[in-house]
Write a protein that holds these residues in place. Structure first.
Motif, PDB file in Angstrom:
ATOM      1  N   ILE A  19       0.851  -1.189   0.000  1.00  0.00           N
ATOM      2  CA  ILE A  19       0.000   0.000   0.000  1.00  0.00           C
ATOM      3  C   ILE A  19       0.888   1.242   0.000  1.00  0.00           C
ATOM      4  O   ILE A  19       1.774   1.382   0.846  1.00  0.00           O
ATOM      5  N   PRO A  20       0.682   2.152  -0.959  1.00  0.00           N
ATOM      6  CA  PRO A  20       1.524   3.362  -1.026  1.00  0.00           C
ATOM      7  C   PRO A  20       1.445   4.188   0.250  1.00  0.00           C
ATOM      8  O   PRO A  20       0.417   4.225   0.928  1.00  0.00           O
ATOM      9  N   VAL A  21       2.532   4.841   0.571  1.00  0.00           N
ATOM     10  CA  VAL A  21       2.605   5.687   1.769  1.00  0.00           C
ATOM     11  C   VAL A  21       1.518   6.753   1.704  1.00  0.00           C
ATOM     12  O   VAL A  21       1.308   7.403   0.674  1.00  0.00           O
ATOM     13  N   GLY A  22       0.816   6.922   2.804  1.00  0.00           N
ATOM     14  CA  GLY A  22      -0.199   7.965   2.894  1.00  0.00           C
ATOM     15  C   GLY A  22      -1.602   7.531   2.545  1.00  0.00           C
ATOM     16  O   GLY A  22      -2.571   8.261   2.791  1.00  0.00           O
ATOM     17  N   VAL A  23      -1.753   6.336   1.982  1.00  0.00           N
ATOM     18  CA  VAL A  23      -3.092   5.857   1.615  1.00  0.00           C
ATOM     19  C   VAL A  23      -3.872   5.488   2.873  1.00  0.00           C
ATOM     20  O   VAL A  23      -3.370   4.782   3.751  1.00  0.00           O
ATOM     21  N   THR A  24      -5.093   5.989   2.964  1.00  0.00           N
ATOM     22  CA  THR A  24      -5.996   5.648   4.060  1.00  0.00           C
ATOM     23  C   THR A  24      -7.348   5.261   3.472  1.00  0.00           C
ATOM     24  O   THR A  24      -7.550   5.338   2.250  1.00  0.00           O
ATOM     25  N   LEU A  25      -8.276   4.876   4.325  1.00  0.00           N
ATOM     26  CA  LEU A  25      -9.597   4.465   3.845  1.00  0.00           C
ATOM     27  C   LEU A  25     -10.393   5.623   3.261  1.00  0.00           C
ATOM     28  O   LEU A  25     -11.382   5.406   2.555  1.00  0.00           O
ATOM     29  N   THR A  26      -9.980   6.857   3.550  1.00  0.00           N
ATOM     30  CA  THR A  26     -10.703   8.015   3.006  1.00  0.00           C
ATOM     31  C   THR A  26      -9.852   8.830   2.031  1.00  0.00           C
ATOM     32  O   THR A  26     -10.258   9.911   1.606  1.00  0.00           O
ATOM     33  N   SER A  27      -8.690   8.302   1.649  1.00  0.00           N
ATOM     34  CA  SER A  27      -7.779   9.041   0.764  1.00  0.00           C
ATOM     35  C   SER A  27      -8.413   9.455  -0.551  1.00  0.00           C
ATOM     36  O   SER A  27      -8.107  10.526  -1.086  1.00  0.00           O
ATOM     37  N   PHE A  28      -9.265   8.597  -1.083  1.00  0.00           N
ATOM     38  CA  PHE A  28      -9.722   8.790  -2.458  1.00  0.00           C
ATOM     39  C   PHE A  28     -11.128   9.378  -2.564  1.00  0.00           C
ATOM     40  O   PHE A  28     -11.664   9.502  -3.658  1.00  0.00           O
ATOM     41  N   MET A  29     -11.713   9.749  -1.435  1.00  0.00           N
ATOM     42  CA  MET A  29     -13.076  10.265  -1.472  1.00  0.00           C
ATOM     43  C   MET A  29     -13.174  11.538  -2.328  1.00  0.00           C
ATOM     44  O   MET A  29     -14.089  11.677  -3.140  1.00  0.00           O
ATOM     45  N   ASP A  30     -12.235  12.460  -2.153  1.00  0.00           N
ATOM     46  CA  ASP A  30     -12.267  13.685  -2.947  1.00  0.00           C
ATOM     47  C   ASP A  30     -12.050  13.380  -4.421  1.00  0.00           C
ATOM     48  O   ASP A  30     -12.693  13.967  -5.295  1.00  0.00           O
ATOM     49  N   ARG A  31     -11.131  12.476  -4.709  1.00  0.00           N
ATOM     50  CA  ARG A  31     -10.858  12.146  -6.108  1.00  0.00           C
ATOM     51  C   ARG A  31     -12.079  11.509  -6.770  1.00  0.00           C
ATOM     52  O   ARG A  31     -12.407  11.805  -7.917  1.00  0.00           O
ATOM     53  N   HIS A  32     -12.773  10.624  -6.030  1.00  0.00           N
ATOM     54  CA  HIS A  32     -13.992  10.020  -6.590  1.00  0.00           C
ATOM     55  C   HIS A  32     -15.018  11.102  -6.905  1.00  0.00           C
ATOM     56  O   HIS A  32     -15.692  11.046  -7.943  1.00  0.00           O
ATOM     57  N   ALA A  33     -15.137  12.094  -6.002  1.00  0.00           N
ATOM     58  CA  ALA A  33     -16.106  13.170  -6.214  1.00  0.00           C
ATOM     59  C   ALA A  33     -15.741  13.994  -7.450  1.00  0.00           C
ATOM     60  O   ALA A  33     -16.613  14.399  -8.228  1.00  0.00           O
ATOM     61  N   GLU A  34     -14.444  14.242  -7.632  1.00  0.00           N
ATOM     62  CA  GLU A  34     -14.001  15.027  -8.788  1.00  0.00           C
ATOM     63  C   GLU A  34     -14.161  14.252 -10.096  1.00  0.00           C
ATOM     64  O   GLU A  34     -14.538  14.816 -11.124  1.00  0.00           O
ATOM     65  N   GLN A  35     -13.864  12.961 -10.064  1.00  0.00           N
ATOM     66  CA  GLN A  35     -13.904  12.174 -11.292  1.00  0.00           C
ATOM     67  C   GLN A  35     -15.300  11.662 -11.620  1.00  0.00           C
ATOM     68  O   GLN A  35     -15.678  11.577 -12.788  1.00  0.00           O
ATOM     69  N   SER A  36     -16.072  11.292 -10.570  1.00  0.00           N
ATOM     70  CA  SER A  36     -17.365  10.636 -10.808  1.00  0.00           C
ATOM     71  C   SER A  36     -18.554  11.536 -10.534  1.00  0.00           C
ATOM     72  O   SER A  36     -19.667  11.242 -10.976  1.00  0.00           O
ATOM     73  N   GLY A  37     -18.346  12.619  -9.771  1.00  0.00           N
ATOM     74  CA  GLY A  37     -19.383  13.623  -9.573  1.00  0.00           C
ATOM     75  C   GLY A  37     -20.708  13.068  -9.105  1.00  0.00           C
ATOM     76  O   GLY A  37     -20.855  12.605  -7.977  1.00  0.00           O
ATOM     77  N   GLU A  38     -21.701  13.101 -10.010  1.00  0.00           N
ATOM     78  CA  GLU A  38     -23.053  12.698  -9.647  1.00  0.00           C
ATOM     79  C   GLU A  38     -23.319  11.213  -9.841  1.00  0.00           C
ATOM     80  O   GLU A  38     -24.452  10.754  -9.691  1.00  0.00           O
ATOM     81  N   ALA A  39     -22.296  10.453 -10.194  1.00  0.00           N
ATOM     82  CA  ALA A  39     -22.465   8.996 -10.296  1.00  0.00           C
ATOM     83  C   ALA A  39     -22.771   8.426  -8.912  1.00  0.00           C
ATOM     84  O   ALA A  39     -22.307   8.953  -7.900  1.00  0.00           O
ATOM     85  N   PRO A  40     -23.566   7.365  -8.831  1.00  0.00           N
ATOM     86  CA  PRO A  40     -23.939   6.823  -7.518  1.00  0.00           C
ATOM     87  C   PRO A  40     -22.744   6.245  -6.761  1.00  0.00           C
ATOM     88  O   PRO A  40     -21.841   5.663  -7.366  1.00  0.00           O
ATOM     89  N   ALA A  41     -22.749   6.424  -5.460  1.00  0.00           N
ATOM     90  CA  ALA A  41     -21.711   5.879  -4.596  1.00  0.00           C
ATOM     91  C   ALA A  41     -22.327   4.828  -3.658  1.00  0.00           C
ATOM     92  O   ALA A  41     -22.069   3.636  -3.781  1.00  0.00           O
ATOM     93  N   TYR A  42     -23.190   5.291  -2.752  1.00  0.00           N
ATOM     94  CA  TYR A  42     -23.844   4.401  -1.789  1.00  0.00           C
ATOM     95  C   TYR A  42     -25.356   4.570  -1.911  1.00  0.00           C
ATOM     96  O   TYR A  42     -25.877   5.684  -1.824  1.00  0.00           O
ATOM     97  N   ARG A  43     -26.026   3.462  -2.102  1.00  0.00           N
ATOM     98  CA  ARG A  43     -27.478   3.454  -2.340  1.00  0.00           C
ATOM     99  C   ARG A  43     -28.111   2.482  -1.351  1.00  0.00           C
ATOM    100  O   ARG A  43     -27.633   1.363  -1.186  1.00  0.00           O
ATOM    101  N   TYR A  44     -29.194   2.918  -0.693  1.00  0.00           N
ATOM    102  CA  TYR A  44     -29.855   2.067   0.295  1.00  0.00           C
ATOM    103  C   TYR A  44     -31.316   1.859  -0.087  1.00  0.00           C
ATOM    104  O   TYR A  44     -32.062   2.829  -0.284  1.00  0.00           O
ATOM    105  N   LEU A  45     -31.703   0.607  -0.189  1.00  0.00           N
ATOM    106  CA  LEU A  45     -33.090   0.253  -0.478  1.00  0.00           C
ATOM    107  C   LEU A  45     -33.814   0.102   0.856  1.00  0.00           C
ATOM    108  O   LEU A  45     -33.621  -0.890   1.568  1.00  0.00           O
ATOM    109  N   ASP A  46     -34.633   1.091   1.189  1.00  0.00           N
ATOM    110  CA  ASP A  46     -35.332   1.118   2.474  1.00  0.00           C
ATOM    111  C   ASP A  46     -36.716   0.511   2.290  1.00  0.00           C
ATOM    112  O   ASP A  46     -37.660   1.182   1.868  1.00  0.00           O
TER     113      ASP A  46
END
Length: 593
Positions: A19-46
């Motif tokens: 695992i590259p230095v500095g990688v954490t479980l939340t490292s890529f959240m901003d990048r996902h938002a920038e690259q995927s924007g309005e694409a679905p991330a977490y969906r819950y069927l209630d």
């Protein structure tokens, strides 16, 4: 790091996961938002409110920053932050926000989970969280529960969905090291106070990569899960999209159990490769009650992998699932019997990509003596053992004699010991238990075909407490060290006896049986506790008991000291739904069953 996540990003020059230095479980959240924007991330069927709640990657970033900022106002780095919330996207936000704020997440469950208030109290007393995250809907129940905690250690409470987005403007990124603790995964704790496994960012990220590579998933694979989010398998499912940017559809365990077809339908709801994981009972339940209603179409050709783990894998359940859903395009090779445990983050082994589940038949007497002798399926002493496949990349599993701590050759049963970056750091605030469980040294390795090859001589090994054996290079799980039933010097595996009891009478609820030993006069004696099958609540106990006693005597040559027939739901279970054999034994002995 490349713009698109690739397996190569996590491999060193020798092909080991790093695992590259500095990688954490939340490292890529901003990048996902920038690259995927309005694409679905977490969906819950209630299904309770008959609605779908969905967060895009942009919305996920907004919510994470808001809750993280609120936590930063009232916590310090390293504080434990417990999540006591119902299944849903708010739980996901709470878990990752606790980590992003610089805290240590403690994924738990809302107090209304039946029968587990004592466990919840024990865990909160052990972790000592400063804050509890919940939802507006669950806030009253959580507040009432927290009032039972002494005021001097009572945590504050925040409803995740009540934190305004605007609070996120005050979020300050904090430095989190890859080897810092990300969360505490509390073990089931069926007979003792639950212990919190310290899972680091490196351990969790390594395990996600191991799962992806072993199962053969694409980095864009969608996933579907009804698993409890406080459970190790449920957590790994939500980490997968967090690290790679894919998306997941969630539902509650209750929604699945009430209508198993909800899970099956969602598996086939997209043309995209789809992945899921579930314990063995789910495959059996879905085979019984999960077929599509008349007139409804179902296409499961897209299902790329279905991990069957968390409890012993039954070949009968796998076969029933394949028979039920192969007509709808399910590839039998998609079902992947697997082995894992919380102390290893979760994932340890699974079957090869493109390989259908395999089972062998072993001689019961030889297996009781620790040897593997394969026999024909119709042999009266045959025991079915399902392969859990091969060990994940950059992880080692050796079979060890627990007395001499020496590696055993293939074909010999022993305790499974594990090593790798995915292994937890230890138990929270339990130095002695950590030393005994996580800091073991192999006293000797095999000179030929050692499964420790590649691991440093100084490596520390996790003592799992599970019994296993290598057969034709495949790992097979045979039981738990502490659960072995020893009568007159012979070893018997409780799940083997339990299977016999389930088959002995239709009045027994199949799969809901526990077998354990109790002190007798000069020897150990065996007790059976079996739940009655639906419709057999008032059936005369005498012929049922006689059938059980005769079947166990005939197949295992052991007498039974006692047979208890109880109502459905009486046998205690862990929070993940598994039968708690040792807790059942404890209740039997103290008369509270």
């Amino acid at each position: 790091m490349s713009p698109e996540m690739r397996l190569e990003d996590y491999l060193d020059a020798e092909g080991n996961i790093e695992i590259p230095v500095g990688v954490t479980l939340t490292s890529f959240m901003d990048r996902h938002a920038e690259q995927s924007g309005e694409a679905p991330a977490y969906r819950y069927l209630d299904y309770e409110r008959d609605c779908t709640v969905e967060l895009s990657w942009s919305q996920m970033r907004t919510r994470l920053r808001a809750v993280s900022a609120r936590l930063q106002q009232i916590t310090d780095s390293g504080d434990r932050i417990a999540i006591l919330a119902p299944q849903g996207v708010e739980y996901v936000v709470g878990f990752f926000a606790a980590i992003q704020a610089g805290g240590i997440a403690v994924p738990l469950f809302a107090p209304e989970l039946p029968g587990h208030a004592e466990r919840l109290d024990a865990v909160l007393g052990d972790a000592q969280p400063t804050v509890v995250l919940t939802t507006t809907a669950a806030a009253a129940a959580v507040r009432d529960f927290l009032r039972t905690i002494p005021r001097d250690r009572r945590p504050r409470m925040i409803a995740v969905d009540a934190v305004p987005d605007a609070v996120g403007e005050h979020f300050t990124p904090v430095h989190i090291d890859t080897d810092d603790i990300a969360y505490l995964q509390y073990t089931s704790g069926s007979t003792r106070t639950p212990a919190g496994v310290e899972i680091t960012h490196r351990g969790a990220a390594t395990n996600v990569v191991q799962m992806i590579e072993s199962v053969g998933l694409d980095w864009n694979t969608r996933s579907v899960s009804w698993l409890p989010l406080f459970h190790d398998m449920g957590l790994l499912m939500i980490m997968f999209p967090a690290l790679v940017g894919a998306h997941i559809t969630l539902m509650s365990p209750v929604a699945f159990v009430r209508r198993p077809y909800r899970w099956i339908r969602e598996l086939g709801a997209s043309d995209a490769p789809t992945f899921a994981a579930a314990p063995n009972f789910a495959f059996e339940l879905a085979a019984q009650r999960g077929r599509p209603p008349a007139g409804e179409t179902l296409d499961l050709t897209n299902v790329a992998g279905l991990i069957n783990g968390s409890e012993p894998v039954s070949m009968a359940s796998v076969d029933a699932f394949v028979d039920a859903f192969a007509p709808y395009g399910l590839d039998p090779a998609a079902i992947k019997p697997s082995y894992g445990m919380a102390e290893a983050t979760l994932f340890v082994s699974t079957t090869e990509s493109g390989s259908a589940p395999k089972a062998v038949h072993l001689d019961r007497q030889a297996l009781g003596g620790g040897d593997v002798v394969q026999v024909d399926a119709d042999d009266p002493d045959a025991v079915i053992s399902v392969s859990c496949g091969q060990i994940a990349r950059s992880q080692w599993a050796v079979i060890v004699d627990p007395q001499t701590e020496a590696e055993l050759p293939d074909g010999r049963v022993g305790e499974i010991w594990l090593h790798g970056d995915n292994i937890g750091r230890g138990y929270w605030n339990r130095a002695d238990e950590t030393e005994l469980t996580f800091h073991n040294k192999l006293q000797s390795r095999l000179t030929d075909r050692s499964h420790a090859a590649g691991a440093a001589e100084s490596a520390l090994w996790l003592r799992t407490g599970d019994l296993g054996v290598y057969i034709d290079g495949q790992l097979h799980i045979t039981g738990r060290v502490k659960d072995l039933v020893i009568v007159d010097g012979r070893n018997h595996y409780p799940q083997d006896i339990e299977a016999t009891v389930s088959e002995a009478s239709t009045a027994v609820r199949s799969g809901f049986v526990t077998a354990f030993s109790v002190p007798g006069v000069g020897r150990e004696e065996v007790v059976i506790v079996a739940e009655r099958a639906p419709g057999a609540g008032r059936a005369d106990a005498a012929p049922i008991v006689e059938a059980i006693r005769a079947a166990v005597s005939r197949r295992h040559a052991i007498p039974l000291a006692d047979i208890k027939l109880v109502a459905a739901g009486v046998i205690p279970r862990t929070t993940s739904g598994k039968l708690a054999r040792r807790a059942c034994r404890a209740r039997y002995l103290d008369g509270t069953l």
